[in-house]
Design an enzyme around this catalytic site. Sequence first.
Site, PDB file in Angstrom:
ATOM      1  CG  HIS A  45      -1.800  -1.252   1.348  1.00 51.60           C
ATOM      2  ND1 HIS A  45      -1.777  -2.173   2.285  1.00 51.60           N
ATOM      3  CD2 HIS A  45      -3.038  -1.452   0.653  1.00 51.60           C
ATOM      4  CE1 HIS A  45      -2.623  -2.989   2.144  1.00 51.60           C
ATOM      5  NE2 HIS A  45      -3.457  -2.836   1.256  1.00 51.60           N
ATOM      6  CD  GLN A 162      -9.563  -4.214  -6.601  1.00 45.36           C
ATOM      7  OE1 GLN A 162     -10.463  -4.661  -5.749  1.00 45.36           O
ATOM      8  NE2 GLN A 162      -8.373  -3.614  -6.042  1.00 45.36           N
TER       9      GLN A 162
HETATM   10  P1  AMP Z   1      -6.627  -3.896  -0.211  1.00 46.34           P
HETATM   11  O1  AMP Z   1      -6.627  -2.857   0.868  1.00 46.34           O
HETATM   12  O2  AMP Z   1      -6.048  -5.233  -0.025  1.00 46.34           O
HETATM   13  O3  AMP Z   1      -8.125  -3.877  -0.725  1.00 46.34           O
HETATM   14  O4  AMP Z   1      -5.767  -3.278  -1.502  1.00 46.34           O
HETATM   15  C1  AMP Z   1      -5.854  -1.927  -1.730  1.00 46.34           C
HETATM   16  C2  AMP Z   1      -4.777  -1.536  -2.716  1.00 46.34           C
HETATM   17  O5  AMP Z   1      -3.654  -1.954  -2.580  1.00 46.34           O
HETATM   18  C3  AMP Z   1      -5.431  -2.359  -3.687  1.00 46.34           C
HETATM   19  O6  AMP Z   1      -5.218  -1.629  -5.293  1.00 46.34           O
HETATM   20  C4  AMP Z   1      -4.492  -3.691  -4.017  1.00 46.34           C
HETATM   21  O7  AMP Z   1      -4.284  -4.027  -5.204  1.00 46.34           O
HETATM   22  C5  AMP Z   1      -3.154  -2.768  -3.590  1.00 46.34           C
HETATM   23  N1  AMP Z   1      -2.110  -4.046  -3.050  1.00 46.34           N
HETATM   24  C6  AMP Z   1      -2.510  -4.819  -2.274  1.00 46.34           C
HETATM   25  N2  AMP Z   1      -1.466  -5.705  -2.128  1.00 46.34           N
HETATM   26  C7  AMP Z   1      -0.281  -5.239  -2.771  1.00 46.34           C
HETATM   27  C8  AMP Z   1       0.996  -5.531  -3.065  1.00 46.34           C
HETATM   28  N3  AMP Z   1       1.418  -6.448  -2.640  1.00 46.34           N
HETATM   29  N4  AMP Z   1       1.530  -4.862  -3.899  1.00 46.34           N
HETATM   30  C9  AMP Z   1       1.093  -3.432  -4.652  1.00 46.34           C
HETATM   31  N5  AMP Z   1      -0.034  -3.361  -4.148  1.00 46.34           N
HETATM   32  C10 AMP Z   1      -1.052  -4.033  -3.417  1.00 46.34           C
END
Ligand code: AMP
Length: 287
Positions: A45, A162
């Site tokens: 994030h 997504q």
């Molecule tokens: P989430 O809070 O899991 O819904 O994710 C929020 C955002 O962070 C989404 O756009 C995810 O794709 C991104 N995200 C989650 N894990 C990673 C990661 N390991 N590397 C880069 N972006 C991520």
Amino acid sequence: MNPLEKAGPALAETVADLRGTVAGWRREGARVALVPTMGALHRGHVALVERALREAERVVVSIFVNPAQFAPNEDFSRYPRTFDADLAALTTAKADLVYCPAPETMYPAGFATTILPEGPAKAGLEDRFRPTHFAGVATVVAKLFIQSGADIAIFGEKDYQQLQVVTRVAQDLDLPIRVLGEPTIREADGLALSSRNRYLTPEERAAAPTLHAAMQEAAAAIRAGIAIDGAVAQAHKRIEADGFVPDYLEVRDAVTLAPVGEVGQAPLRMLVAAKLGTTRLIDNIPV
Ligand code: AMP
């Protein structure tokens, strides 16, 4: 600390607060980037926030565990909530505003409108196992775009389907926002960072990197001329041998997510979802 330095991001819990702050920035001529999250923030994030700060002068991070994208049998109530740590991470990352609406703010009594995305949202990947998921994602993301009025939104490639769905929704609804994808941040052993990794037992955590390793091996084989079907079957076997129960492991067109039989001109993406014990992991890489 320099008294002019920002102590931490401002907080907004209502749409009016969010819009008021963004309007002030607009009067200063700032571009605004939005990073939607569900909290439980990790380095992945933070990488999105850093990208946002390279693209815009002001960065809004939303933290909202969106009930509409969880099915009744999924982990909504046990989804990790770590607000204080999230705020500390966003202070270090220098986000300008954290938007953390209550569920009743996002979905007030009488709420009755849902976006039903098709195309990449009906590719037969995540949607096959989570049939209501992308309607929940599309609806909340469209609301976040409209509420914030941001110029740019940053999403992780980690949730690759997504990213394609959200890109399509913004385009189809003429939402005046540019959706950008950021590469997946991984542990040193290849495991993609995820808020759900904390559910893994030590034994499962030790086995988890196989997911990425098996995909890398298959992608390299395909690039070397091995047929997609054979390479994918081999990767299936490898992850099953390490205890994964796969939902899918497939090679698709990188934009439409349509099935592909063989390597052609269009960029390809390999995507996987598999359960390790009770934890469902997803990942993807370019082929
Ligand atoms: P989430 O809070 O899991 O819904 O994710 C929020 C955002 O962070 C989404 O756009 C995810 O794709 C991104 N995200 C989650 N894990 C990673 C990661 N390991 N590397 C880069 N972006 C991520």
